[in-house]
Design an enzyme around this catalytic site. Sequence first.
Site, mmCIF file in Angstrom:
data_model
loop_
_atom_site.group_PDB
_atom_site.id
_atom_site.type_symbol
_atom_site.label_atom_id
_atom_site.label_comp_id
_atom_site.label_asym_id
_atom_site.label_seq_id
_atom_site.Cartn_x
_atom_site.Cartn_y
_atom_site.Cartn_z
ATOM 1 N N ASN A 10 0.827 -1.087 -0.062
ATOM 2 C CA ASN A 10 -0.139 -0.084 -0.006
ATOM 3 C C ASN A 10 0.992 1.141 0.059
ATOM 4 O O ASN A 10 1.347 1.510 0.974
ATOM 5 C CB ASN A 10 -0.966 -0.166 1.408
ATOM 6 C CG ASN A 10 -1.881 1.104 1.476
ATOM 7 O OD1 ASN A 10 -2.019 2.117 0.545
ATOM 8 N ND2 ASN A 10 -2.424 1.493 2.676
ATOM 9 N N LYS A 12 0.066 4.044 -0.364
ATOM 10 C CA LYS A 12 -0.575 5.583 0.329
ATOM 11 C C LYS A 12 -0.334 6.437 -0.626
ATOM 12 O O LYS A 12 -0.349 6.557 -1.921
ATOM 13 C CB LYS A 12 0.047 5.715 1.650
ATOM 14 C CG LYS A 12 -0.344 4.365 2.415
ATOM 15 C CD LYS A 12 -0.156 4.673 4.117
ATOM 16 C CE LYS A 12 -0.219 2.974 4.658
ATOM 17 N NZ LYS A 12 0.059 3.340 6.050
ATOM 18 N N HIS A 94 -9.390 1.018 5.030
ATOM 19 C CA HIS A 94 -8.197 1.180 5.622
ATOM 20 C C HIS A 94 -8.303 2.002 6.845
ATOM 21 O O HIS A 94 -9.067 3.187 6.887
ATOM 22 C CB HIS A 94 -7.297 1.800 4.676
ATOM 23 C CG HIS A 94 -5.666 1.689 5.286
ATOM 24 N ND1 HIS A 94 -5.287 2.886 5.693
ATOM 25 C CD2 HIS A 94 -4.681 1.029 5.157
ATOM 26 C CE1 HIS A 94 -3.928 2.463 6.200
ATOM 27 N NE2 HIS A 94 -3.784 1.478 5.648
ATOM 28 N N GLU A 96 -6.555 4.571 7.663
ATOM 29 C CA GLU A 96 -6.536 5.934 7.544
ATOM 30 C C GLU A 96 -7.950 6.590 6.729
ATOM 31 O O GLU A 96 -8.093 7.873 7.021
ATOM 32 C CB GLU A 96 -5.552 6.260 6.520
ATOM 33 C CG GLU A 96 -4.102 6.160 7.247
ATOM 34 C CD GLU A 96 -2.992 5.290 6.618
ATOM 35 O OE1 GLU A 96 -2.994 5.474 5.518
ATOM 36 O OE2 GLU A 96 -1.887 4.945 7.343
ATOM 37 N N GLU A 164 -5.378 -4.756 10.791
ATOM 38 C CA GLU A 164 -4.113 -3.908 10.957
ATOM 39 C C GLU A 164 -4.512 -3.042 12.106
ATOM 40 O O GLU A 164 -5.167 -2.283 12.020
ATOM 41 C CB GLU A 164 -4.262 -3.069 9.680
ATOM 42 C CG GLU A 164 -4.089 -3.626 8.240
ATOM 43 C CD GLU A 164 -3.427 -2.650 7.398
ATOM 44 O OE1 GLU A 164 -2.392 -2.927 6.837
ATOM 45 O OE2 GLU A 164 -4.218 -1.858 6.957
ATOM 46 N N GLY A 170 2.537 2.312 10.544
ATOM 47 C CA GLY A 170 3.398 3.609 10.313
ATOM 48 C C GLY A 170 4.085 3.929 11.528
ATOM 49 O O GLY A 170 4.623 4.965 11.656
ATOM 50 N N SER A 210 3.573 -1.962 10.301
ATOM 51 C CA SER A 210 4.899 -2.106 10.446
ATOM 52 C C SER A 210 5.703 -3.444 10.181
ATOM 53 O O SER A 210 6.704 -3.705 10.869
ATOM 54 C CB SER A 210 5.396 -1.320 11.910
ATOM 55 O OG SER A 210 4.733 -0.136 12.086
HETATM 56 P P1 PGA Z 1 2.920 0.311 7.582
HETATM 57 O O1 PGA Z 1 1.521 0.298 6.821
HETATM 58 O O2 PGA Z 1 3.481 -1.025 6.845
HETATM 59 O O3 PGA Z 1 3.466 1.662 6.958
HETATM 60 O O4 PGA Z 1 2.889 0.476 9.028
HETATM 61 C C1 PGA Z 1 0.559 -0.486 6.824
HETATM 62 C C2 PGA Z 1 -0.776 -0.324 6.123
HETATM 63 O O5 PGA Z 1 -1.288 0.923 6.548
HETATM 64 O O6 PGA Z 1 -1.219 -0.951 5.328
#
Ligand code: PGA
Length: 247
Positions: A10, A12, A94, A96, A164, A170, A210
């Site tokens: 992803n 983003k 997601h 976000e 997640e 992140g 992460s």
């Molecule tokens: P990240 O994001 O690996 O940067 O923690 C995962 C995601 O949001 O799918």
Amino acid sequence: MGRKFFVGGNWKMNGSKDEIKKIVDTLNAASLNDNTDIVVSPPACYLEYTKGLASQKIHTAGQNSYKVAKGAFTGDLSPQMLLDCGADWVILGHSERRNVFGEDDQLIAEKVSYALECGMSVIACIGEKLEEREAGKTEEVVFKQIEAIAAKVTNWDKVVVAYEPVWAIGTGKTATPQQAQEVHAQLRKWLKEKVSEAVANSTRIVYGGSVTGGNCRELAQSPDIDGFLVGGASLKPEFIEIINAKA
Ligand code: PGA
């Protein structure tokens, strides 16, 4: 049983044509496990560009789609448009989208339902916030999220569930293999009880938050972790190690 390992990247709101070319060239040149489904999700404006560069085994995903085909919905995209630009997958729900843009369970479920109806495959994301975990509410939260989605899904063949935990996204704080396995096992049990044993056995539940080249192999050993949804590390060469984590 044999659930095929699944790794999604992803990206983003990151990338430019130059950067995407570098990432995709690196992936194309790498030896990638044939037993892994590989999907990358660039910003929508780069979907066609990415698809054009990527080798056939790399699929592309939109990062969101709306619940209708077209109309007066400024700034949004339909599954038909994503398909038209070469994406056969879409990430929905997601954290976000949920927490920055305020999408709720109901809207996400409607989007999942519509994307499936349009023939797309869906990465449906769920996960608890830190305060919810600390309050002992992880299961309650993820069950409520999956319940909303499950109510709108009639065919699970094209659904990958991404667990997640919001506190791990992140932040560099990965869930331990035990923490992730525990929730994945609970989700699979939920699917068995509320949907069917066949769906529970065949649906891939992937972990996100992460994931790195350093921690992916240990996570991949857990019996109920069927792959990953990767943010930050999917923009780096270590994404190859993550794709090959099960090799
Ligand atoms: P990240 O994001 O690996 O940067 O923690 C995962 C995601 O949001 O799918």
